[in-house]
Structures are given as structure tokens and as C-alpha cells.
Write an enzyme that holds these catalytic residues in place. Structure first.
Site, PDB file in Angstrom:
ATOM      1  N   HIS A   1      20.433  55.720  69.911  1.00 58.85           N
ATOM      2  CA  HIS A   1      20.987  56.779  69.067  1.00 58.85           C
ATOM      3  C   HIS A   1      22.338  56.388  68.481  1.00 58.85           C
ATOM      4  O   HIS A   1      23.059  57.243  67.988  1.00 58.85           O
ATOM      5  CB  HIS A   1      21.144  58.064  69.878  1.00 58.85           C
TER       6      HIS A   1
ATOM      7  N   ARG B   1      28.592  61.127  64.322  1.00 65.39           N
ATOM      8  CA  ARG B   1      29.242  62.203  65.069  1.00 65.39           C
ATOM      9  C   ARG B   1      30.648  61.815  65.503  1.00 65.39           C
ATOM     10  O   ARG B   1      31.525  62.680  65.618  1.00 65.39           O
ATOM     11  CB  ARG B   1      28.382  62.591  66.280  1.00 65.39           C
TER      12      ARG B   1
ATOM     13  N   GLU C   1      34.529  74.057  66.100  1.00 64.55           N
ATOM     14  CA  GLU C   1      34.250  75.441  65.759  1.00 64.55           C
ATOM     15  C   GLU C   1      32.910  75.895  66.320  1.00 64.55           C
ATOM     16  O   GLU C   1      32.593  77.063  66.319  1.00 64.55           O
ATOM     17  CB  GLU C   1      34.269  75.638  64.224  1.00 64.55           C
TER      18      GLU C   1
END
Length: 579
Positions: free
Chosen positions: A260, A267, A361
């Protein structure tokens, strides 16, 4: 002049704000972007790009329909291809990213995934032999690729949402289950040709197309992808880490999560990316608040700037602090990813913490749940007497709860965030599955993120030697920690007294007033050009209203005085009413 954005002829209200600044914005930009050299190169590239008229928008992007946006993006890519060698170092990822941000904006484009995920996936996952076969072609743009992992519902065989998949890419790195000799070894990356390189028509057995309009990125063709009895050679498994031998036997990678790495790479850049997006919004909001006048305070002879209202400062200044915190914390996350590539033995710590910590967030629930699971696993280690095995980022989960005196300094604020995260993590471990269903794990992940965000922000500011830069960033840190503690007031009350919370509120309002003279200089330090910003309200020169009028005149509805709809429907209706 300390603020390097000041120029003759600017809006005097904005110049007044910039003259109040107490630090050198070029030096702050160097801190934001990592070095003076990088910040200078960004300015040089922006200037060079502005001198190529073909790279400018043909008209304001909001006035283009989706088909026109896609076409405009492809036109610019062709122009970039002709000038790229004179604009950037093609081997420098950050320079390439700045080029695309400057020219393409935020609408998306055909190469959006090619540079960011497709090529990095090949670099990280393909063998040396596969590099020879595909990597050079990809870098020369002989082929256009994307990265297809996300699926509709995360459970179907239909890829859904990958950028540039719908109409632009003719190749893709496709993440799919690897099944060999009857055993499923889980997701692995495969190199897959989607379209004929001569005709661009999808290959037989492939269903591919655009998913339709979205809230944003409508210059990009996010797509769907399905397969029907489609075969690829065994050698199209990207096999730098995992292999399938000719007899079907499987050679596993050094770590299961290494497959990954392309997604992890993206990310790892999300914190700085979100900080940059927040910076864009703040440049617009703060600059416009500095030139917009409305209402009166003590002086009744002239309306005041909206930025002088404490309520507006309370809306904007904590967000400025967050933007800086995201960017500083994001650079550490990127460094963790770089370390991942060097030392895969640390991947579980990075994978579990750094990835989830990128979306503070909490809008991406999947990554927050990954972080929540990691926190629960850490608490379980503590309960079974394995505290010594905890990663350094979560060692505080094993510490006892104690009361904190916030007057002792910034470290005490970190203790409050640690307390809040610790209490939530321990509660979640006791009722893990119930909390997962109710979504409360979102709070756990936010609180954990707040710990590392604040700790990194304080650590970064403490290391700065320039006195003027350090002073204003300390002002930002003070706003950040006081605002965030008040934001988790319920949890904080378990650790500090209500009297201290009242004091924190007073300190926050005092800090807003202290930061006020530097507000514009802080957002100017992001050095986002007008071309990249694409906002009339956030223009560098502050001349909003005349340019807003010019912007409005560019609307397609203003190309003619009488619209066809008027002649076809409204005018006959009015004429009939006169009879």
C-alpha cells in the site's frame, strides 16, 4: 520592508496592514516550505509561469462548463509539455507539484494521478526489469496512468472514483486481490493497460468511464472501472516486494502493508495538503477582511475594517494557527514516510499513526477508524503488561492521570490533550464495537491527532532561532493551544479547573489582539500567487471591487444583451400579457 508583498499602487488598506508586520515574510516562507532555496524557487517558478500567456486561464474557471474545464486542462498540459524543461527540474517532485498547482488550480486534470500516484507506485512497487519496461515511458508521458484502488462500497469489483481514470488514462496501477493456487493473498498492485494506445478505445473486457459531476475537481475525469474475463500476464504483477513464481507459488513481501506504499505516500502528504488548502481560504478571507469596511467602533468618522472585529478574529486567527500546525506536522509525517521506504520494520507504527493523523478534521472516516483501531490495540498492550512495546507517539497512554496547572507553560497544554485522548482511548477499548457503530471513535482519533499536532507545532516553533519569526509563531501557538483546549472543554474539565478554563478564554482573546498586526503578513507568507489563488476577493493588490466587476462581465450570460431564453419564452409571455 519586511513584508515582501508590498507594491506601489496597492489598496492602501492592505498596504497599511502589511506595514504593521514585525517579521520578514520571505524568511517565514522559507520556514513554511522547508528552506530558503525551496521558497525562492517557488517564487521564481511562479514568475516564469506568469510570463507564458498560453498557461493562463482562457476565462475565469467558474464560467466554464465541465466539458470546457476538461478541455482547458488538457490544453494547458500540452503547453506545459512544451515548456516544462525551462520551468522546473523534472526530477524534483515538489517543483512539479507547484507547477501543476499554479497552472491548473484545483479543478483537476488528466495527469492529476499520473505524477502523484501512478509514477510513485511504479517507482516503489515495480521491479528493476519492470522499471525498464514502463517507468521511462510514464515519465516521458508516452502513456498516461492512474491509480485504481477505491471501489464502490469498498466491497464490489467495480473501481469507483480514481482520478483521471474515466477518459484520460490508458494505463493504471490496479489494486486487486491476488489469488494463486486457490489461496487469496489479499490486495496487490497490478499494471493494467486500459485502452488501445493508438485509438484510445477501451480494450475488450474493460468497462471504463466518467462518474459524472462532483462538488469539486470537475476539470478531472474521476472514473469507474470494471473487468469481464480480462487477462493480464503474470509479469504485470508489480513484483519488487511480492512475487508469483511460474508454478503459482507465492513469495510474500517483507511486510504485508508495503503493497500500500503508493496510497501511504499520498496520505503522508495530506496534512501539508490540507494545510495548504486552508491557507488558500485564509489568504482570501484575511485579505478581504482587511479591505472590507463595515460598521463603526469608537471612531464614528469612518467605518472599520471587518478584521478589526474580535468576532472575525476569533473566526480566522485560530485557523491561521491550524494551517501552520498542519503544515509543520505534515512535514514530519512526510519524513516518517521517507523513513518507511528505508526501514520497513517501522511500518506498523507509521501506518497506524501517521496516516490517520493526516486528516485532523475527521471527514475521512476510514482513516480515522484505522487510527482508532491502533489506539485500542495500544491500550490492550498496556492492559496485558506490554507497555514497553508501545510506539513513542502513544507512550502517554500508559501514564497516570494527574491534575495540570496550565500556567506552567505550553507543555501543560500537551498534557491536557494527552489526558483527553487517553480517556477516550481507554473508554473505546472497553466498548470498542459499540463505539465503532456509533461513530464516537471519531472523537478518539481527533483527540489523538490533536496531541501530535500540538506537540509537533510546539516542537517546531521551539527550534526556531530567528527572534522575530519565533515571537509571532509563539503568538500563533498560544492561540492554537487555548482555542483547542476550549474546544474540548468537556474533557479538559476532567484535568483542569473551570477557573483555569475561564482564564484560558481570557488569554485567547488577548492573544487575538496581540496577533492582529501580523495577520496579513502571516497569510502573505504562504506566497500564493494570484494565478494560483484564482480569487478576486483575495487579490494581492487588494483592488477587489473594480476587478469583481470585470470578473462578472466575463460571464457567458453577458456575451449578448438578449438571451435566447428571453426571446423564446419571456418576451412572448410579456407581449401576450399586453394584449
Amino acid at each position: 520592508m519586511l513584508n515582501k508583498s508590498i507594491m506601489d499602487g496597492d489598496n492602501p488598506d492592505l498596504t497599511e496592514e502589511r506595514m504593521k508586520g514585525t517579521f520578514d515574510t520571505d524568511k517565514m516562507a522559507a520556514l513554511i516550505y522547508g528552506s530558503e532555496k525551496i521558497a525562492r524557487r517557488r517564487r521564481e517558478m511562479s514568475e516564469a509561469i506568469s510570463r507564458i500567456p498560453e498557461l493562463a486561464d482562457i476565462k475565469p474557471l467558474p464560467f466554464l462548463d465541465r466539458f470546457e474545464k476538461v478541455t482547458e486542462g488538457s490544453r494547458k498540459l500540452a503547453v506545459i509539455k512544451e515548456h516544462v524543461k525551462e520551468l522546473i527540474d523534472e526530477d524534483n517532485y515538489e517543483e512539479g507539484l507547484h507547477l501543476y498547482h499554479e497552472v491548473m488550480g484545483m479543478e483537476g486534470h488528466a495527469l492529476a494521478l499520473h505524477e502523484v500516484m501512478f509514477i510513485p507506485a511504479l517507482v516503489a512497487q515495480a521491479s528493476d526489469e519492470q522499471h525498464k519496461k514502463w517507468l521511462g515511458r510514464a515519465k516521458r508521458r508516452e502513456i498516461i496512468g492512474c491509480y485504481a484502488q477505491t471501489e464502490m462500497g469498498h466491497e464490489t469489483a467495480l473501481k469507483w472514483w480514481p482520478g483521471a481514470l474515466g477518459k484520460s488514462s490508458n494505463w493504471a496501477v490496479v489494486v486487486a486481490n491476488l489469488i494463486t493456487n486457490g489461496k487469496n493473498y489479499g490486495p496487490h498492485p497490478f499494471m493494467v493497460q486500459l485502452r488501445d494506445e493508438s485509438t484510445h478505445i477501451p480494450l475488450p473486457g474493460i468497462t471504463v468511464g466518467d462518474i459524472g459531476p462532483k462538488m469539486a475537481f470537475n476539470g478531472g475525469d474521476n472514473g469507474f472501472l470494471g473487468f469481464n474475463q480480462f487477462r493480464i500476464p503474470r509479469g504485470y504483477l508489480l513484483d519488487r516486494h511480492a512475487k508469483v513464481e511460474a508454478d503459482g507459488s507465492y513469495v510474500k513481501p517483507p511486510h504485508a502493508k508495503i503493497n500500500h506504499s503508493a496510497m501511504i505516500r499520498v496520505r503522508s502528504h495530506m496534512a501539508t495538503g490540507q494545510g495548504a488548502l486552508l491557507a488558500h481560504a485564509l489568504v482570501i478571507a484575511v485579505r478581504y477582511s482587511a479591505v472590507r469596511r463595515q460598521g463603526f467602533l469608537e471612531d464614528k468618522s469612518r467605518e472599520v475594517k471587518v478584521l478589526d472585529y474580535q468576532t472575525q478574529q476569533h473566526r480566522l486567527f485560530p485557523s491561521i494557527a491550524r494551517a501552520y500546525a498542519f503544515i509543520f506536522c505534515g512535514f514530519e509525517t512526510i519524513q516518517l514516510y521517507d523513513q518507511l521506504l528505508i526501514d520497513a520494520s517501522y511500518i506498523s507504527e507509521i501506518y497506524g499513526v501517521a496516516i490517520g493523523g493526516c486528516t485532523y478534521e475527521g471527514e475521512n472516516m476510514v482513516m480515522l477508524l484505522q487510527l482508532a483501531r491502533y489506539l485500542v490495540k495500544s491500550v490492550e498492550q498496556i492492559k496485558t503488561g506490554k507497555s514497553m512495546e508501545l510506539g513513542p507517539m502513544v507512550a502517554y497512554l500508559a501514564e497516570p492521570d494527574t491534575k495540570v496547572d496550565l500556567t506552567t507553560g505550553l507543555a501543560a497544554y500537551v498534557k491536557v490533550f494527552q489526558h483527553a485522548a487517553r480517556r477516550q482511548a481507554w473508554k473505546a477499548t472497553d466498548k470498542f464495537h459499540k463505539l465503532m457503530e456509533s461513530g464516537q471513535s471519531r472523537d478518539i482519533a481527533w483527540n489523538k491527532s490533536a496531541v501530535e499536532l500540538t506537540r509537533t507545532f510546539i516542537r517546531r516553533v521551539s527550534s526556531i532561532s530567528d527572534i522575530s519569526i519565533k515571537k509571532v509563531l509563539i503568538d500563533l501557538v498560544n492561540i492554537h493551544v487555548n482555542y483547542e483546549v476550549l474546544d474540548i472543554g468537556t474533557y479538559a474539565l476532567e484535568h483542569v479547573s473551570s477557573t483555569q478554563l475561564d482564564s484560558i478564554r481570557t488569554q485567547l482573546y488577548s492573544s487575538l489582539d496581540t496577533l492582529r498586526p501580523n495577520a496579513v503578513s502571516l497569510i502573505d507568507s504562504f506566497q500564493i500567487s494570484d494565478m494560483q489563488l484564482r480569487s478576486v476577493l483575495g487579490r494581492r493588490d487588494g483592488h477587489v471591487y473594480p476587478n469583481l466587476f470585470e470578473w462578472a462581465k466575463a460571464s457567458p450570460l453577458n456575451e449578448t444583451h438578449v438571451l435566447p431564453s428571453v426571446n423564446q419564452y419571456l418576451k412572448p409571455m410579456m407581449d401576450k400579457a399586453k394584449l
